[in-house]
Design a protein around this motif. Structure first.
Motif, short mmCIF file in Angstrom:
data_model
loop_
_atom_site.label_atom_id
_atom_site.label_comp_id
_atom_site.label_asym_id
_atom_site.label_seq_id
_atom_site.Cartn_x
_atom_site.Cartn_y
_atom_site.Cartn_z
N UNK A 126 0.72 -1.37 0.07
CA UNK A 126 0.03 -0.18 0.03
C UNK A 126 0.89 1.30 0.02
N UNK A 127 0.24 2.49 0.06
CA UNK A 127 0.92 3.69 0.07
C UNK A 127 0.56 4.32 1.53
N UNK A 128 1.69 4.17 2.36
CA UNK A 128 1.62 4.59 3.82
C UNK A 128 2.48 5.62 4.15
N UNK A 129 2.41 6.33 5.30
CA UNK A 129 3.29 7.45 5.91
C UNK A 129 3.14 7.20 7.51
N UNK A 130 4.15 7.32 8.18
CA UNK A 130 4.16 7.34 9.47
C UNK A 130 5.11 8.20 10.15
N UNK A 131 4.90 8.66 11.30
CA UNK A 131 5.96 9.45 11.82
C UNK A 131 6.93 8.64 12.76
N UNK A 132 7.99 8.86 12.95
CA UNK A 132 8.91 8.07 13.64
C UNK A 132 9.99 8.95 14.38
N UNK A 133 10.83 8.53 15.10
CA UNK A 133 11.81 9.17 16.15
C UNK A 133 13.04 8.47 16.24
N UNK A 134 14.04 8.74 15.65
CA UNK A 134 15.41 7.85 15.59
C UNK A 134 15.61 7.54 17.17
N UNK A 135 15.83 8.41 17.84
CA UNK A 135 16.47 8.00 19.46
C UNK A 135 15.74 6.66 19.98
N UNK A 136 14.54 6.71 20.40
CA UNK A 136 13.91 5.61 20.78
C UNK A 136 14.05 4.22 20.06
N UNK A 137 14.01 4.51 18.50
CA UNK A 137 14.31 3.47 17.82
C UNK A 137 15.72 2.73 17.62
N UNK A 138 16.62 3.58 17.96
CA UNK A 138 17.93 3.35 18.04
C UNK A 138 18.25 2.47 19.33
N UNK A 139 17.61 3.02 20.48
CA UNK A 139 17.66 2.27 21.82
C UNK A 139 17.05 1.02 21.76
N UNK A 140 15.96 0.89 21.05
CA UNK A 140 15.37 -0.60 21.24
C UNK A 140 15.81 -1.60 20.14
N UNK A 141 16.16 -0.94 19.01
CA UNK A 141 16.64 -1.80 17.96
C UNK A 141 18.03 -2.59 18.39
N UNK A 142 18.93 -1.77 18.87
CA UNK A 142 20.25 -2.23 19.47
C UNK A 142 20.36 -2.40 20.97
N UNK A 143 19.40 -2.56 21.62
CA UNK A 143 19.36 -2.89 22.95
C UNK A 143 20.21 -1.87 23.87
N UNK A 144 20.11 -0.69 23.80
CA UNK A 144 21.22 0.30 24.32
C UNK A 144 20.22 0.69 25.96
N UNK A 145 21.17 1.15 26.75
CA UNK A 145 20.76 1.54 28.05
C UNK A 145 20.43 3.09 27.76
N UNK A 146 20.88 3.92 26.96
CA UNK A 146 20.58 5.20 26.92
C UNK A 146 20.81 5.62 25.34
N UNK A 147 20.49 6.67 24.85
CA UNK A 147 20.62 7.14 23.56
C UNK A 147 21.95 7.40 23.14
N UNK A 148 22.50 7.37 22.11
CA UNK A 148 23.75 7.85 21.43
C UNK A 148 23.70 9.19 21.06
N UNK A 149 24.63 10.02 22.12
CA UNK A 149 24.55 11.48 22.17
C UNK A 149 25.39 12.23 20.81
N UNK A 150 25.04 11.97 19.64
CA UNK A 150 25.80 12.24 18.51
C UNK A 150 25.09 13.67 17.96
N UNK A 151 24.08 14.33 18.80
CA UNK A 151 23.28 15.47 18.35
C UNK A 151 23.97 16.86 19.08
N UNK A 152 24.69 16.65 20.42
CA UNK A 152 24.99 17.79 20.86
C UNK A 152 26.24 17.55 21.78
N UNK A 153 26.95 18.53 21.93
CA UNK A 153 28.28 18.37 22.74
C UNK A 153 29.71 18.75 21.89
N UNK A 154 30.67 18.43 22.39
CA UNK A 154 31.81 18.44 21.72
C UNK A 154 32.12 17.70 20.34
#
Length: 244
Positions: A126-154
């Motif tokens: 079919x032809x579909x659209x959804x809203x997603x959010x990478x941070x929780x997806x990354x946490x759950x797909x890769x079984x992480x304990x926190x997000x990967x903080x590549x957005x802010x900081x040094x």
């Protein structure tokens, strides 16, 4: 079936774009790009997916915003379920500067026949659209304990976190179902994570869009069996894989 991931620039900044295609039960990267103008993004979508052709587009942006002020239900639920991972999302309402841009983008997709799919019958074309959010997806797909903080900081710290994401994509997504075809066999895939700010941001956008596209495929393949839906068509919603 085709799966497009769009890390939409909420203001005027470039958007990351990824196009995956399911071929012989493997997801292959057909394109990985960035574009700035909405018109150029829509042209790219039209070039990837012909009229009436089935595809699912996953957008990292609030394309449904029913509330004039405050936060949407999915925004609140993201903090409830993912706050402990630092993966709650920004609030969205119609009074914010980005709202017109992101909502109109969803309407443009609807005009092309891509209906919102907060519920889906798995593996149904079919032809579909959804809203997603990478941070929780990354946490759950890769079984992480926190997000990967590549957005802010040094810059050096952001790069190290982006290297982790790159390696997770490279090594783990090919082991999931549906599998991403080994990127080591894709000569056009990003060969290394850059060291300079502008180049790093470009790769960040592209990897985010790849995660969006993979979540699109995961939602289509599994539906609610292996995904969470925060909200609904009326309140706005975010689809994210469950942790397993």
């Amino acid at each position: 079936m085709k799966f497009l991931g769009i890390d939409l620039g909420w203001k005027s900044q470039p958007s990351g774009l990824c196009y995956l295609e399911l071929i012989d039960n493997e997801l292959e990267i057909a394109d990985l790009d960035r574009k700035e103008a909405i018109a150029d993004i829509l042209t790219w979508i039209d070039s990837c997916v012909q009229p009436e052709e089935p595809a699912l587009i996953a957008v990292d942006a609030p394309t449904l915003i029913p509330n004039a002020t405050g936060s949407r239900l999915p925004d609140k639920l993201s903090h409830k379920y993912f706050g402990k991972y630092h993966a709650g999302c920004y609030p969205a309402n119609l009074g914010l500067a980005f709202a017109e841009r992101t909502v109109n983008f969803g309407l443009e997709l609807e005009s092309r026949g891509f209906i919102h799919a907060p519920t889906i019958e798995p593996q149904t074309p079919g032809r579909y659209q959804i809203e997603v959010f990478p941070h929780p997806a990354i946490v759950n797909l890769f079984n992480l304990e926190r997000i990967l903080k590549y957005k802010k900081g040094r810059l050096s710290d952001r790069r190290l976190e982006l290297v982790k994401l790159y390696n997770y994509i490279l090594n783990i997504l090919p082991t999931l179902q549906p599998p991403l075809r080994s990127l080591r066999l894709c000569g056009s895939f990003i060969s290394e994570i850059p060291h300079t700010g502008a180049a790093l941001k470009a790769v960040e956008d592209q990897l985010d869009s790849l995660i969006c596209a993979y979540v699109a495929a995961y939602w289509w393949y599994w539906g609610e069996q292996r995904n969470l839906v925060l909200g609904d068509r009326t309140t706005g919603y975010i689809v994210t894989p469950k942790q397993f």
